[in-house]
Design an enzyme around this catalytic site. Structure first.
Site, short mmCIF file in Angstrom:
data_model
loop_
_atom_site.label_atom_id
_atom_site.label_comp_id
_atom_site.label_asym_id
_atom_site.label_seq_id
_atom_site.Cartn_x
_atom_site.Cartn_y
_atom_site.Cartn_z
N ASP A 96 0.83 -1.21 0.00
CA ASP A 96 0.00 0.00 0.00
C ASP A 96 0.86 1.25 0.00
O ASP A 96 0.53 2.25 -0.63
CB ASP A 96 -0.92 0.03 1.23
N SER A 154 -16.85 11.49 -32.37
CA SER A 154 -17.31 11.96 -31.07
C SER A 154 -18.44 12.96 -31.30
O SER A 154 -18.88 13.16 -32.42
CB SER A 154 -16.16 12.56 -30.29
N GLU A 163 -31.71 10.83 -26.39
CA GLU A 163 -31.33 9.58 -25.70
C GLU A 163 -30.39 9.90 -24.56
O GLU A 163 -29.67 10.89 -24.61
CB GLU A 163 -30.52 8.65 -26.64
N LYS A 179 -27.00 9.85 -22.47
CA LYS A 179 -25.60 9.69 -22.84
C LYS A 179 -24.94 8.89 -21.73
O LYS A 179 -24.69 9.42 -20.65
CB LYS A 179 -24.93 11.04 -23.01
N ASP A 206 -22.18 6.95 -19.65
CA ASP A 206 -20.77 7.15 -19.42
C ASP A 206 -20.10 5.79 -19.33
O ASP A 206 -20.00 5.21 -18.25
CB ASP A 206 -20.62 7.92 -18.11
N TYR A 219 -26.60 2.15 -30.02
CA TYR A 219 -27.24 3.40 -30.43
C TYR A 219 -26.98 3.83 -31.87
O TYR A 219 -27.49 4.84 -32.29
CB TYR A 219 -26.90 4.54 -29.47
N LYS A 275 -24.71 18.26 -22.02
CA LYS A 275 -24.12 17.74 -20.79
C LYS A 275 -24.83 18.26 -19.55
O LYS A 275 -25.35 19.37 -19.55
CB LYS A 275 -22.63 18.14 -20.72
N CYS A 330 11.25 30.89 -13.33
CA CYS A 330 10.64 29.61 -13.67
C CYS A 330 11.02 28.57 -12.62
O CYS A 330 12.21 28.40 -12.33
CB CYS A 330 11.14 29.16 -15.04
N CYS A 370 13.53 25.76 -14.35
CA CYS A 370 14.91 25.98 -14.80
C CYS A 370 15.53 27.24 -14.21
O CYS A 370 16.70 27.52 -14.47
CB CYS A 370 14.95 26.04 -16.33
N CYS A 429 8.10 31.39 -19.13
CA CYS A 429 9.51 31.17 -18.83
C CYS A 429 10.30 31.53 -20.07
O CYS A 429 9.92 31.16 -21.18
CB CYS A 429 9.71 29.69 -18.47
N CYS A 474 14.97 24.86 -20.78
CA CYS A 474 14.02 24.56 -19.71
C CYS A 474 13.51 23.14 -19.88
O CYS A 474 12.92 22.82 -20.91
CB CYS A 474 12.86 25.55 -19.75
S1 IVH Z 1 -23.87 8.76 -30.87
C1 IVH Z 1 -21.66 10.14 -34.58
N1 IVH Z 1 -25.37 8.24 -28.78
O1 IVH Z 1 -20.50 9.62 -26.29
C2 IVH Z 1 -22.28 10.01 -33.25
N2 IVH Z 1 -23.02 8.42 -28.47
O2 IVH Z 1 -19.09 12.11 -26.58
C3 IVH Z 1 -21.71 8.92 -32.44
N3 IVH Z 1 -22.26 8.03 -26.18
O3 IVH Z 1 -18.15 8.42 -28.60
C4 IVH Z 1 -22.14 8.83 -31.06
N4 IVH Z 1 -24.24 7.64 -25.32
O4 IVH Z 1 -19.14 6.77 -26.90
C5 IVH Z 1 -24.12 8.45 -29.24
N5 IVH Z 1 -26.76 7.77 -27.03
C6 IVH Z 1 -25.56 7.96 -27.48
C7 IVH Z 1 -24.42 7.90 -26.63
C8 IVH Z 1 -23.16 8.15 -27.18
C9 IVH Z 1 -22.95 7.72 -25.07
C10 IVH Z 1 -20.80 8.24 -26.23
C11 IVH Z 1 -20.09 7.63 -27.41
C12 IVH Z 1 -19.41 8.77 -28.11
C13 IVH Z 1 -19.32 9.78 -27.02
C14 IVH Z 1 -19.21 11.18 -27.58
#
Ligand code: IVH
Length: 695
Positions: free
Chosen positions: A49, A94, A128, A130, A132, A239, A327, A421, A424, A439, A445
């Site tokens: 630990d 994304s 939908e 999102k 995590d 999805y 978000k 800095c 350095c 710096c 550096c």
């Molecule tokens: S659609 C082109 N739908 O969020 C669109 N993504 O921040 C592709 N994610 O990489 C994504 N829930 O991993 C979509 N209902 C949802 C989602 C979702 C979670 C994730 C996904 C994506 C990331 C983007």
């Protein structure tokens, strides 16, 4: 908690910290193996630990120096070997983010403008949750699951087929009828309850707990031993499609129904919304009830329902224009700020960082937060000893929001930026009109040199495997790599590499091969790798597309040094490059050391000319510079611009001698006159539509 350690935080220099972290990581891996796989530990749990505590303390202080074999990223005693790589048939993208209601109405307005829809035309969106978790792409051929991959960098992911097959909600066989090829995209996740159970189990077994369900899901999937994955109750929500050989879907609703018929679980509660008000109502309801869901969500996703419109809207950079993630507000917590330290970045910026009493915010333990700059500290009047409110928004670095003045200790003094800095010792200066202290140490550096090299070899830049933080640190320390060009001369030191502690012939060969493989590099990656201020991936691409060849770009940038010169005008005529970004680029070229580095690299490398996307090759617009003026009737300006770019053209903001076409819309102004003056070819809207095949 008492920490027995040889040196306190402030006494450890970055170089010492990196070396110590590497040694600790190695030792932890060794003891993990003895404990988990050989059942023969050599040290007591308390001693183990202590190794982990010391490691974590250093990593908190120097997160950017954590070694590649970071024990915190490793799950249990997973063997060190990796997964094979998979190139995605269609990139895994994304989403762009929105935070306020206004961001969402703006998003819908942008779509309306792009598609030129009148306010009376309805815009339906699928909303939908999102989730995590960890995104994955599942490939089915003739109905059979043949491959599962993580997202990776969006283009290449890891092959996790064996592990995915252990997840109950991932069907091995699709329900008929199905096309010969289909990829299903979705999220692998762990419920909150299972996460808590898993952590309790790990703690009982003396293993470190996961920070949040997302890490736990990722750690469970990225196990080389699929029996471990199988023992974790992972779920999968589908999805989207990736590659698909044939489909009849016209809407997002159709896609969901189709996915469900094949045997997948959809992310619920989802809702088809007719307008933005309904989207926002859905969002606020879910935000209030998110804790009742069995899994963590960090927001909701809105997707335009009509697929023909999705197609017209296309993508910008790595995200679709037709979808957005809304978000949830960041989670906040109060804690004590012990001390303000200074971190030196790749470009020499001194960033004040708050060292905090560790506190859990949104499921993650936070012990540091950025304070941005001197003005921010002064504006919020943040002092060492204060009780502060901090917040985390998704993966964003935690921030200090404000101070509780009532709890301020009497002796708390206002913070003063150091004028040297801390890395350095060079003079630190704050230039007029700038917020940041910098710096002046440049390449002497260590923070700057190492950070620059780190950026240079990083994934989106040269992507040199085996030359991560730890090795750069080592090789820089031993003076084997001082400048980027040295990387490509490392082969001259093969013997020195082979005889290094912990290396040997095999690792030296592996590294040198990885370097050789990158001796040829596309121009845009090369530009990005230079780490010029404000030049990220997208700007690097714009520059590459505009100048096409390294030699053109280099000479044009040197010549652009004078503001107002023709080359300067040409640089700022590139859409999205404003005078401030242009200034940073040109400043880079004004520095003699940088030119030396460029010439040195040019000798070592083959910098490939910019290659427009394959689809653009046959287009008459390919590689051409085009300017739009006046308004078009058939499509909006953003749609026209996106179309031109998708066909390999550069869209510029103003007409110059280098412009190939000017598209003249209604009420065209001075640009049309300029086109005549320079003898640039003018196109009517009808001619433009013909060129893009939409007459
Ligand atoms: S659609 C082109 N739908 O969020 C669109 N993504 O921040 C592709 N994610 O990489 C994504 N829930 O991993 C979509 N209902 C949802 C989602 C979702 C979670 C994730 C996904 C994506 C990331 C983007």
């Amino acid at each position: 908690m008492t920490r027995k350690s040889a040196k306190s935080k402030s006494e450890t220099t970055p170089i010492e910290a990196a070396a110590e972290m590497a040694a600790l990581a190695k030792s932890i891996a060794h003891h993990d193996l003895l404990y988990h796989q050989k059942d023969a530990p050599e040290i007591s749990d308390a001693e183990y630990d202590e190794l982990r505590r010391r490691y974590l303390m250093l990593r908190d202080q120097f997160p950017h120096l954590a070694p590649q074999n970071d024990p915190e990223q490793r799950v249990g005693a997973a063997p060190a070997a990796g997964f094979s790589k998979v190139r995605h048939a269609a990139p895994m993208l994304s989403l762009s983010n929105g935070f306020t209601d206004e961001d969402i109405t703006d998003f819908a307005d942008r779509i309306r403008r792009f598609l030129q829809l009148s306010p009376t035309v309805g815009l339906e969106f699928m909303a939908e949750p999102k989730i995590d978790g960890l995104s994955a792409s599942l490939r089915y051929e003739d109905g059979k699951l043949v491959q599962a991959a993580t997202r990776g960098d969006g283009t290449v992911g890891e092959n996790i087929t064996a592990n995915a097959k252990t997840i109950k909600s991932i069907p091995h066989q699709l329900v008929k009828p199905y096309p010969s090829i289909v990829e299903i995209r979705g999220e692998i996740y762990l419920t909150r309850d299972d996460f808590i159970k898993l952590n309790a189990q790990r703690e009982r077994a003396g293993e470190p707990p996961f920070a949040n369900p997302r890490n736990a899901a990722a750690g469970s999937v990225r196990q080389l031993d699929q029996a471990i994955t199988a023992s974790r109750p992972l779920g999968f929500f589908a999805y989207a499609f990736g590659e698909i050989s044939k489909d009849n879907c016209k809407t997002q609703v159709d896609i969901r129904q189709q996915i469900k018929r094949w045997g997948f679980t959809l992310n619920e509660p989802a809702k088809l919304c007719e307008n933005t008000e309904n989207l926002l109502a859905y969002y606020h309801k879910l935000a209030a009830e998110r804790h009742k869901l069995p899994f963590d969500i960090d927001g909701v996703v809105y997707k335009l329902n009509r697929l023909d419109w999705q197609e017209r809207l296309g993508f910008i950079s790595r995200a679709p224009r037709w979808a957005i993630a809304h978000k949830f507000a960041a989670e906040q917590a109060e804690t004590k700020l012990h001390k303000i330290n200074i971190q030196v970045g790749r470009t020499g910026t001194l960033t004040p960082v708050a060292e905090l009493e560790p506190v859990t915010v949104g499921g993650v333990v936070v012990s540091r937060a950025t304070l941005h700059n001197e003005d921010e500290i002064e504006r919020k009047d943040i002092r060492a000893g204060d009780v502060v409110l901090i917040q985390r928004a998704g993966d964003v670095i935690p921030q200090v929001i404000g101070v509780d003045l009532k709890q301020r200790p009497k002796n708390a003094r206002p913070f003063k930026m150091p004028n040297h800095c801390p890395e350095c010792g060079s003079l630190a200066v704050r230039e007029e009109g700038m917020v940041a202290w910098r710096c002046t140490g440049g390449l002497i550096c260590p923070a700057q040199a190492i950070e620059r090299l780190r950026h240079f070899t990083s994934r989106l830049a040269f992507n040199i495997e085996g030359l991560g933080d730890q090795r750069i640190q080592e090789l820089w320390q031993d003076k084997l790599i001082k400048t980027p060009g040295d990387i490509f001369r490392l082969h001259r030191h093969r013997k020195a590499l082979e005889t290094r502690e912990g290396w040997g012939e095999k690792s030296a060969t592996k590294l040198l091969d990885a370097i050789e493989a990158r001796r040829t590099i596309p121009l845009d990656r090369f530009i990005y790798a230079l780490g010029i201020l404000q030049v990220g991936e997208a700007t690097a691409k714009l520059l590459a597309r505009h100048y096409l060849k390294f030699s053109h770009w280099r000479s044009a940038m040197v010549a652009a040094l004078k503001e107002g010169s023709e080359n300067w005008q040409d640089l700022i005529s590139i859409g999205q490059i404003g005078p401030l970004v242009a200034r940073d680029i040109v400043d880079f070229f004004a520095e003699k050391h940088n030119l030396q580095v460029l010439d040195d690299l040019d000798d070592e490398l083959t910098i490939q000319n910019y290659e427009p996307p394959a689809a653009g090759n046959k287009s008459p617009l390919n590689g051409k510079t085009i300017v739009f003026t006046g308004s078009l009737t058939a499509m909006s300006r953003p749609e026209a611009k996106a179309k031109a770019e998708s066909l390999g053209a550069n869209v510029a903001g103003s007409v110059s001698k280098k412009t190939d076409f000017v598209v003249i819309g209604e009420d065209a102004g001075s640009k049309a006159a300029k086109a005549k003056e320079f003898g640039v070819r003018e196109l009517s809207e009808a001619e433009w539509l013909k060129i893009i095949g939409e007459e």
